[in-house]
Every structure is written in structure tokens, then in C-alpha cells.
Scaffold this motif. Structure first.
Motif, PDB file in Angstrom:
ATOM      1  N   LEU A 124       0.820  -1.206   0.000  1.00 49.26           N
ATOM      2  CA  LEU A 124       0.000   0.000   0.000  1.00 49.26           C
ATOM      3  C   LEU A 124       0.859   1.263   0.000  1.00 49.26           C
ATOM      4  N   ALA A 125       1.941   1.276   0.752  1.00 50.94           N
ATOM      5  CA  ALA A 125       2.802   2.456   0.802  1.00 50.94           C
ATOM      6  C   ALA A 125       3.438   2.729  -0.560  1.00 50.94           C
ATOM      7  N   ASP A 126       3.872   1.674  -1.250  1.00 47.91           N
ATOM      8  CA  ASP A 126       4.458   1.851  -2.582  1.00 47.91           C
ATOM      9  C   ASP A 126       3.428   2.335  -3.590  1.00 47.91           C
ATOM     10  N   ASP A 127       2.217   1.792  -3.499  1.00 48.63           N
ATOM     11  CA  ASP A 127       1.144   2.209  -4.396  1.00 48.63           C
ATOM     12  C   ASP A 127       0.798   3.675  -4.181  1.00 48.63           C
ATOM     13  N   LEU A 128       0.691   4.084  -2.927  1.00 50.03           N
ATOM     14  CA  LEU A 128       0.376   5.469  -2.612  1.00 50.03           C
ATOM     15  C   LEU A 128       1.485   6.414  -3.070  1.00 50.03           C
ATOM     16  N   ALA A 129       2.736   6.031  -2.863  1.00 52.18           N
ATOM     17  CA  ALA A 129       3.859   6.869  -3.295  1.00 52.18           C
ATOM     18  C   ALA A 129       3.896   7.006  -4.816  1.00 52.18           C
ATOM     19  N   ARG A 130       3.609   5.924  -5.530  1.00 50.67           N
ATOM     20  CA  ARG A 130       3.591   5.974  -6.986  1.00 50.67           C
ATOM     21  C   ARG A 130       2.496   6.901  -7.494  1.00 50.67           C
ATOM     22  N   ARG A 131       1.305   6.808  -6.893  1.00 53.01           N
ATOM     23  CA  ARG A 131       0.199   7.662  -7.328  1.00 53.01           C
ATOM     24  C   ARG A 131       0.444   9.129  -6.977  1.00 53.01           C
ATOM     25  N   GLN A 132       1.052   9.395  -5.818  1.00 52.10           N
ATOM     26  CA  GLN A 132       1.368  10.776  -5.448  1.00 52.10           C
ATOM     27  C   GLN A 132       2.403  11.373  -6.395  1.00 52.10           C
ATOM     28  N   LYS A 133       3.408  10.586  -6.762  1.00 54.55           N
ATOM     29  CA  LYS A 133       4.433  11.064  -7.677  1.00 54.55           C
ATOM     30  C   LYS A 133       3.828  11.388  -9.043  1.00 54.55           C
ATOM     31  N   ARG A 134       2.949  10.501  -9.545  1.00 57.15           N
ATOM     32  CA  ARG A 134       2.296  10.742 -10.831  1.00 57.15           C
ATOM     33  C   ARG A 134       1.445  12.015 -10.778  1.00 57.15           C
ATOM     34  N   VAL A 178      -6.295  23.543 -18.090  1.00 53.48           N
ATOM     35  CA  VAL A 178      -7.621  23.365 -17.495  1.00 53.48           C
ATOM     36  C   VAL A 178      -7.977  21.883 -17.379  1.00 53.48           C
ATOM     37  N   VAL A 179      -7.607  21.074 -18.352  1.00 53.23           N
ATOM     38  CA  VAL A 179      -8.000  19.661 -18.381  1.00 53.23           C
ATOM     39  C   VAL A 179      -7.106  18.786 -17.504  1.00 53.23           C
ATOM     40  N   LEU A 180      -5.855  19.144 -17.345  1.00 51.84           N
ATOM     41  CA  LEU A 180      -4.916  18.296 -16.600  1.00 51.84           C
ATOM     42  C   LEU A 180      -5.321  18.021 -15.148  1.00 51.84           C
ATOM     43  N   PRO A 181      -5.878  18.963 -14.392  1.00 54.49           N
ATOM     44  CA  PRO A 181      -6.252  18.606 -13.014  1.00 54.49           C
ATOM     45  C   PRO A 181      -7.296  17.485 -12.948  1.00 54.49           C
ATOM     46  N   TYR A 182      -8.258  17.508 -13.860  1.00 52.79           N
ATOM     47  CA  TYR A 182      -9.280  16.458 -13.876  1.00 52.79           C
ATOM     48  C   TYR A 182      -8.652  15.090 -14.136  1.00 52.79           C
ATOM     49  N   SER A 183      -7.827  15.014 -15.147  1.00 51.58           N
ATOM     50  CA  SER A 183      -7.204  13.723 -15.455  1.00 51.58           C
ATOM     51  C   SER A 183      -6.223  13.302 -14.364  1.00 51.58           C
ATOM     52  N   ALA A 184      -5.532  14.267 -13.742  1.00 52.10           N
ATOM     53  CA  ALA A 184      -4.590  13.925 -12.681  1.00 52.10           C
ATOM     54  C   ALA A 184      -5.309  13.317 -11.480  1.00 52.10           C
ATOM     55  N   VAL A 185      -6.463  13.859 -11.132  1.00 52.42           N
ATOM     56  CA  VAL A 185      -7.231  13.317 -10.011  1.00 52.42           C
ATOM     57  C   VAL A 185      -7.758  11.927 -10.360  1.00 52.42           C
ATOM     58  N   LEU A 186      -8.220  11.743 -11.587  1.00 52.55           N
ATOM     59  CA  LEU A 186      -8.695  10.420 -11.990  1.00 52.55           C
ATOM     60  C   LEU A 186      -7.590   9.377 -11.887  1.00 52.55           C
ATOM     61  N   PHE A 187      -6.418   9.708 -12.386  1.00 53.31           N
ATOM     62  CA  PHE A 187      -5.311   8.754 -12.338  1.00 53.31           C
ATOM     63  C   PHE A 187      -4.812   8.535 -10.915  1.00 53.31           C
ATOM     64  N   ALA A 188      -4.840   9.584 -10.084  1.00 48.47           N
ATOM     65  CA  ALA A 188      -4.373   9.438  -8.700  1.00 48.47           C
ATOM     66  C   ALA A 188      -5.322   8.578  -7.885  1.00 48.47           C
ATOM     67  N   ASN A 189      -6.611   8.641  -8.187  1.00 49.33           N
ATOM     68  CA  ASN A 189      -7.584   7.857  -7.426  1.00 49.33           C
ATOM     69  C   ASN A 189      -7.746   6.445  -7.966  1.00 49.33           C
ATOM     70  N   ALA A 190      -7.221   6.161  -9.128  1.00 52.39           N
ATOM     71  CA  ALA A 190      -7.318   4.809  -9.694  1.00 52.39           C
ATOM     72  C   ALA A 190      -6.236   3.953  -9.057  1.00 52.39           C
ATOM     73  N   GLY A 191      -6.606   3.351  -7.943  1.00 51.21           N
ATOM     74  CA  GLY A 191      -5.611   2.598  -7.195  1.00 51.21           C
ATOM     75  C   GLY A 191      -5.929   1.141  -7.071  1.00 51.21           C
ATOM     76  N   ARG A 192      -6.085   0.676  -5.855  1.00 50.06           N
ATOM     77  CA  ARG A 192      -6.161  -0.736  -5.542  1.00 50.06           C
ATOM     78  C   ARG A 192      -7.564  -1.312  -5.601  1.00 50.06           C
TER      79      ARG A 192
END
Length: 123
Positions: free
Chosen positions: A25-35, A70-84
Motif C-alpha cells: 500500500l505504501a508503494d502504491d500510494l507513493a507511486r500515485r502521489q508522484k504521478r 484546465v483539463v490536466l487537473p481532472y485527469s490527474a485526479v482520476l489517475f491518482a484515485n485509480a488505485g487498488r
């Protein structure tokens, strides 16, 4: 002397493979935060590029940078929340049930409006 051999009469135990283990979980969270931070950095660069280049480069290029900012924040949140949350099962928690025929006479929707249709026989 103790033996580490398996007894043939015992059922075999399930062997787990490390390649099937999920990412910690820690590695997954760190990867998503970095992205997420990388995408927000690209957004800042796009926004700054649009502001600083307004009127100096073709208008379509500045607008493209602004739209990306304008579009990047939406996609960034989608990718950051796509986790486990991926599952191998179908996710069906309830089984469908069929409603059978009811028992007794239908009530409430009668064709006559007379008050004698009360179930207890009162008028």
C-alpha cells in the motif's frame, strides 16, 4: 531424528507465489502521489507558457496550452484515485429473486367506488 519430509497421507497445502502478491500500500500510494505531482507540474508549465506567450506565438498554440492547463487537473485526479480497487470477482453481492404470485384477493384498485368494498364489511 525429526524428518522434514511430507507425509503422503496429509493433504497438500496451497503454495502462494510472491508474484501474485499485490503491491504494498505504501508503494502504491507513493507511486500515485508522484504521478499526480508530475501532472500538476506539467499543468503549471502549460499555464505559465500560455500566459507568457499570449500574443507572441500563434493564438491557437496559446489556447492549446490554456486548455491543457484546465483539463490536466481532472485527469490527474482520476489517475491518482485509480488505485487498488480492481477485483478479479464479478462483484455480485446479491442474487436475483423472482417474485411469485400473491395470495388473497387484490385490494385497493377496485372498479367500483362504493364504500361497501371494505375488507371488514363496514359501509
Amino acid at each position: 531424528m525429526s524428518s522434514t519430509r511430507r507425509r503422503p497421507d496429509l493433504p497438500s497445502e496451497e503454495v502462494h507465489s510472491i508474484t501474485n502478491a499485490p503491491e504494498p500500500l505504501a508503494d502504491d500510494l507513493a507511486r500515485r502521489q508522484k504521478r499526480y505531482l508530475v501532472q500538476m507540474g506539467i499543468r503549471i508549465i502549460c499555464f505559465a507558457g500560455a500566459v507568457l506567450s499570449w500574443g507572441r506565438i500563434p493564438m491557437w498554440a496559446s489556447l492549446l496550452l490554456l486548455i491543457a492547463a484546465v483539463v490536466l487537473p481532472y485527469s490527474a485526479v482520476l489517475f491518482a484515485n485509480a488505485g487498488r480497487e480492481r477485483r478479479d470477482t464479478d462483484g455480485t453481492f446479491m442474487t436475483a429473486r423472482e417474485i411469485g404470485p400473491g395470495t388473497g384477493a387484490p385490494r385497493g384498485l377496485s372498479s367500483s367506488d362504493s364504500p361497501t368494498d371494505e375488507p371488514d364489511g363496514r359501509t
